[in-house]
Enzyme design. Structure first.
Site, PDB file in Angstrom:
ATOM      1  N   HIS A  26     115.413 -23.729  47.521  1.00  0.00           N
ATOM      2  CA  HIS A  26     116.367 -23.519  46.442  1.00  0.00           C
ATOM      3  C   HIS A  26     116.610 -24.596  45.461  1.00  0.00           C
ATOM      4  O   HIS A  26     116.300 -25.812  45.549  1.00  0.00           O
ATOM      5  CB  HIS A  26     117.917 -22.883  46.756  1.00  0.00           C
ATOM      6  CG  HIS A  26     118.834 -24.013  47.511  1.00  0.00           C
ATOM      7  ND1 HIS A  26     120.212 -23.585  47.605  1.00  0.00           N
ATOM      8  CD2 HIS A  26     118.334 -25.054  48.093  1.00  0.00           C
ATOM      9  CE1 HIS A  26     120.574 -24.770  48.265  1.00  0.00           C
ATOM     10  NE2 HIS A  26     119.525 -25.540  48.393  1.00  0.00           N
ATOM     11  N   GLU A  27     116.853 -24.228  44.419  1.00  0.00           N
ATOM     12  CA  GLU A  27     116.758 -25.243  42.895  1.00  0.00           C
ATOM     13  C   GLU A  27     115.596 -25.891  42.786  1.00  0.00           C
ATOM     14  O   GLU A  27     115.106 -26.866  42.393  1.00  0.00           O
ATOM     15  CB  GLU A  27     117.831 -26.364  43.278  1.00  0.00           C
ATOM     16  CG  GLU A  27     119.122 -25.858  43.570  1.00  0.00           C
ATOM     17  CD  GLU A  27     119.900 -24.805  42.640  1.00  0.00           C
ATOM     18  OE1 GLU A  27     119.164 -24.979  41.399  1.00  0.00           O
ATOM     19  OE2 GLU A  27     120.570 -24.219  42.871  1.00  0.00           O
ATOM     20  N   GLY A  28     114.350 -24.857  43.061  1.00  0.00           N
ATOM     21  CA  GLY A  28     112.940 -25.479  42.702  1.00  0.00           C
ATOM     22  C   GLY A  28     112.263 -25.688  43.988  1.00  0.00           C
ATOM     23  O   GLY A  28     112.542 -26.767  44.700  1.00  0.00           O
ATOM     24  N   ARG A  49     119.769 -30.490  41.965  1.00  0.00           N
ATOM     25  CA  ARG A  49     118.513 -30.640  42.703  1.00  0.00           C
ATOM     26  C   ARG A  49     118.801 -32.174  43.628  1.00  0.00           C
ATOM     27  O   ARG A  49     118.557 -32.225  44.701  1.00  0.00           O
ATOM     28  CB  ARG A  49     117.266 -30.849  42.002  1.00  0.00           C
ATOM     29  CG  ARG A  49     116.621 -29.803  41.405  1.00  0.00           C
ATOM     30  CD  ARG A  49     115.303 -29.747  40.192  1.00  0.00           C
ATOM     31  NE  ARG A  49     114.950 -28.647  40.180  1.00  0.00           N
ATOM     32  CZ  ARG A  49     114.068 -28.445  39.142  1.00  0.00           C
ATOM     33  NH1 ARG A  49     113.689 -29.144  38.260  1.00  0.00           N
ATOM     34  NH2 ARG A  49     113.295 -27.049  39.020  1.00  0.00           N
TER      35      ARG A  49
END
Length: 603
Positions: free
Chosen positions: A452-454, A309
Site C-alpha cells: 500500500h501507498e505505492g 509513505r
C-alpha cells in the site's frame, strides 16, 4: 521489565546522541520545549501505547470489523484507544498552538508515534490517516475548510481518509473515473467508486472526512484525460453545518469490507460515492468541496501520500522491531541443545540465544530494525529542517533530501523489516508458526507494507525514473555529498571505504542506465535499483550510528554493552548485507533485459 514494543535506550540514542533533538529547542517554533518535555511526551506515548493499544492487538486480529449491510462495528477497545490518544493531545502534537497543538518537532512526534505503530499498527492507522488528512487540508484548503474539518480532526472528534484507488485503477491514477460536477452554490456532486479505503467506514468518530480524487468535466461534458484532469475534494460522511454541528448523511455508502491477511483492525472499504441511495440536500450525489486549485488534485494529494509513505515505513520498522524484541526474549528463555563441542547429554541445555545461527538471525533483525528506525527518524529531522532551518538554502536542501529518500523510507523497511519478522518466526521455530505466539501476526500485518501507498515497483520507478534525475540530479548529488561527508569523518573505520566504493559504483550505474537511450531499458530493473540504493542508504545510516557509538563507548561506564551491540550490528550489516549490492549493481550496469523481453505466451 523492558518493553517488547521498542527499546527506549535505542530511541534515546537516535534522538539525543545522533540527531541532536535538543538543538531544535533553539528555534522559535520549539522554544518552549526541552529534553524534559520531549521525554515526558515519549513516556506518555509508551504508557498509552502499552495500556490502550497493545492490549487489544491480538483481539482485533481475531475479531475483524463487522458489516451487517447497514453499519460497521469494530471492537470497543479501538475507540477507547483513540479517545486516550486524542485526550492526550497527540492528534495535534506537531501542530500550531492556535490549533490546539503542542508544536512538537516532527522528530519527536514520529518517535512518539513509533510506540503506537509497534503496539498495534492497525489501530494506529486511524490517527495516522487523520493527521495526514488534516495536514493536507492545512496546506491546500481554505480557511473555511480548516475551521470546519481540521479543528475537529485534530481534536479526534472526526477521523480522516484518503480516497485514491478505484476497482479498475490502483497505481494508475490517470485512469480513475470518479466524476465531480460543479453546482451553483460552489459545491460539487461526486459519483464513482473508491477501493482499498482504509478507515473508510466505522463507528469510531462523529464523522469521517474523505479526501477524494475525481475528475471535473469541461464545458463539453468531457473530462480531461490523464492525471492533469484530476482534482481533490473534501467529502464528509455527514455534512457539517456552519456552527460545526453535524447535518444530514452524505451520499457516501459502504459497498463492502475487504477481508485482509493481516492489519485486520483497520477497516478496508469499497465506497460508493453518489449512488443515489441517500439524497443530501434533496439530490443524489455525494456533496464535496474543491480543495486547492482545479486540476491540481494529484499534486495536493501527494502531500498526504508522501507523508503516508514515510508512515508506512515507520509501521514496517516497528513491526520488525517488536518482532525482534519478542524473538530476543524467546531466545533468552528457550533452552535447546548444546554447543557443537559439547555433546554430553548429561550437561544442561543452553538457551538458544547462545547458538551462533540464532545470534546471526537476531543480529540481522537488529540491523534491519535499528537501521530502518534511524532512517525514518532522519527523515523526520529533515521535515523539521524543511520548516524551521535558519536559511532558505538549508530548507531547500532538506526538501530535496526528503524527496529522494521517501521511496527508500517507504520500501526498504517494508522489504527488510518483513524479513526481520520472518526471521523472528524462525527463531521461535515451530512455535513461531502458531497463532499462540505474537510473531505470526507481526508477519501477516507487515506483509501489507510493500503493497500500500505505492507498491515496491512503483517506488522503484519513482526513484530511478524521477527522483535521481530531477532538477538535473540535484537531490542525488546532495545525498551523495552527505554520504561523502560521513565517509570522510569515518575514514578510520575500514567500512567507510567499502561504502564509498559502492556508492561511487551506484553513481556510475545511474548514469549508465539513463544513457541507455530507451526508457523501457532504463527502468526495466527499477526495483533492483531501489533495493541496491536502499541498502547503500542504510549502510550510510549505520556508518553514522557507528561513529557516535564508537565515540560514546570510549566514555561509557555501565552502558558499554549498548554501544558494543550497536557496533556489532553495524559490523554485521557491512559484512553480511552490504555485499549484496555488488551483484545487483553489476546486473544493472549490464542493462539486462531478461524481464523486459519476456512475452506473455512464454510463461
Amino acid at each position: 521489565m523492558a518493553s517488547l514494543i521498542l527499546s527506549r535506550r535505542d530511541l534515546d540514542f537516535l534522538l539525543y546522541e545522533w540527531l541532536d533533538a535538543e538543538s531544535l529547542c533553539s528555534r522559535t517554533r520549539f522554544a518552549e520545549h526541552g529534553r524534559e518535555t520531549f521525554d515526558a511526551v515519549l513516556d506518555l506515548c509508551e504508557q498509552i501505547a502499552t495500556e490502550k493499544f497493545a492490549n487489544h492487538n491480538r483481539k482485533s486480529d481475531e475479531h475483524e470489523p463487522q458489516f451487517d449491510g447497514e453499519r460497521v462495528t469494530v471492537l470497543p477497545e479501538i475507540r477507547e484507544a483513540l479517545q486516550a490518544f486524542s485526550d492526550a493531545g497527540l492528534m495535534a502534537a506537531g501542530h500550531d498552538a492556535e490549533l490546539g497543538g503542542m508544536q512538537l518537532p516532527c522528530l519527536i512526534e514520529k518517535a512518539g508515534f513509533a510506540w503506537f505503530k509497534g503496539a498495534n499498527v492497525a489501530t494506529a492507522a486511524y490517527p495516522m490517516l487523520t493527521i495526514g488528512n488534516a495536514n493536507t487540508l492545512l496546506k491546500c484548503g481554505n480557511p473555511e475548510q480548516i475551521d470546519k474539518y481540521v479543528r475537529p480532526l485534530l481534536s479526534g472528534r472526526f477521523l480522516g481518509t484518503m480516497c485514491l484507488s478505484e476497482p479498475q485503477a490502483g497505481s494508475s491514477l490517470s485512469d480513475i473515473t470518479t466524476r465531480a460536477e460543479a453546482q451553483s452554490d460552489g459545491s460539487y456532486r461526486l459519483r464513482g467508486n473508491k477501493m482499498w479505503i482504509s478507515g473508510g467506514e466505522h463507528d469510531l468518530s462523529d464523522n469521517i472526512v474523505h479526501l477524494v480524487l475525481a475528475k471535473v468535466p469541461g464545458p463539453d461534458g468531457k473530462i480531461i484525460q490523464g492525471v492533469k484532469g484530476i482534482s481533490l475534494f473534501v467529502v464528509p460522511k455527514f455534512l457539517v453545518n456552519d456552527d460545526g454541528s453535524l447535518g444530514e448523511r452524505n451520499d457516501v455508502v459502504l459497498a463492502g469490507l475487504n477481508h485482509k491477511m493481516g492489519y485486520r483492525g483497520t477497516t478496508n472499504c469499497l465506497l460508493n460515492f453518489g449512488e443515489g441511495k441517500l439524497r443530501p440536500l434533496g439530490q443524489p450525489g455525494a456533496v464535496g468541496w474543491l480543495v486547492g486549485s482545479l486540476h491540481q488534485g494529484l499534486a495536493a494529494m501527494f502531500n498526504m501520500m508522501n507523508e503516508a509513505r514515510i508512515a508506512v515505513g515507520l509501521g514496517a520498522v516497528m513491526l520488525g522491531y517488536t518482532g525482534y524484541l519478542h524473538a530476543l526474549e524467546y531466545a533468552r528463555s528457550r533452552p535447546q541443545g548444546r554447543h557443537p563441542q559439547n555433546k554430553d547429554p548429561a550437561q544442561p541445555q543452553i538457551a538458544i540465544v547462545a547458538h551462533t545461527d540464532v545470534k546471526r538471525m537476531l543480529l540481522a533483525q537488529k540491523a534491519y530494525a535499528e537501521g530502518g528506525l534511524a532512517l525514518i527518524l532522519y527523515c523526520a529531522r529533515l521535515v523539521d529542517e524543511e520548516k524551521t532551518a535558519g536559511s532558505e538554502a538549508e530548507r531547500a536542501q532538506a526538501t530535496l533530501l526528503l524527496d529522494i529518500l521517501t521511496p527508500i523510507a517507504k520500501s526498504w523497511p517494508s522489504q527488510w523489516c518483513l524479513e526481520a519478522n520472518s526471521l523472528a518466526i524462525q527463531v521461535h521455530g515451530g512455535y513461531g508458526y502458531t497463532r499462540e505466539y505474537a510473531v505470526e501476526q507481526f508477519y501477516r500485518d507487515n506483509r501489507l507494507n510493500p503493497i500500500h501507498e505505492g507498491t515496491h515497483g512503483i517506488q522503484g520507478l519513482d526513484l530511478l525514473g524521477r527522483k535521481v534525475v530531477m532538477r538535473d540530479g540535484l537531490a542525488f548529488g546532495l545525498l551523495s555529498a552527505r554520504v561523502a561527508d560521513t565517509v570522510a569523518r569515518a575514514s578510520v573505520l575500514p567500512q567507510a571505504a567499502a561504502l564509498r566504493e559502492r556508492w561511487d559504483r551506484l553513481v556510475e550505474v545511474t548514469h549508465a542506465l539513463h544513457a541507455a537511450g530507451d526508457l523501457n531499458v532504463t527502468l526495466a530493473n527499477a526495483s533492483i535499483y531501489l533495493e541496491a540504493f536502499g541498502h547503500l542508504v542504510i549502510g550510510w545510516i549505520w556508518l553514522e550510528q557507528a561513529l557516535v557509538a564508537q565515540a560514546s563507548k570510549a566514555e561509557a561506564h555501565g552502558d558499554a554493552g549498548f554501544y558494543t551491540g550497536k557496533l556489532q550490528a553495524f559490523k554485521y550489516y557491512f559484512n553480511f548485507e552490504l555485499p549484496k549490492v555488488d551483484a545487483q549493481l553489476s546486473l544493472l550496469a549490464s542493462l539486462d533485459t531478461t524481464a523486459l523481453d519476456m512475452q506473455d505466451s512464454w510463461f
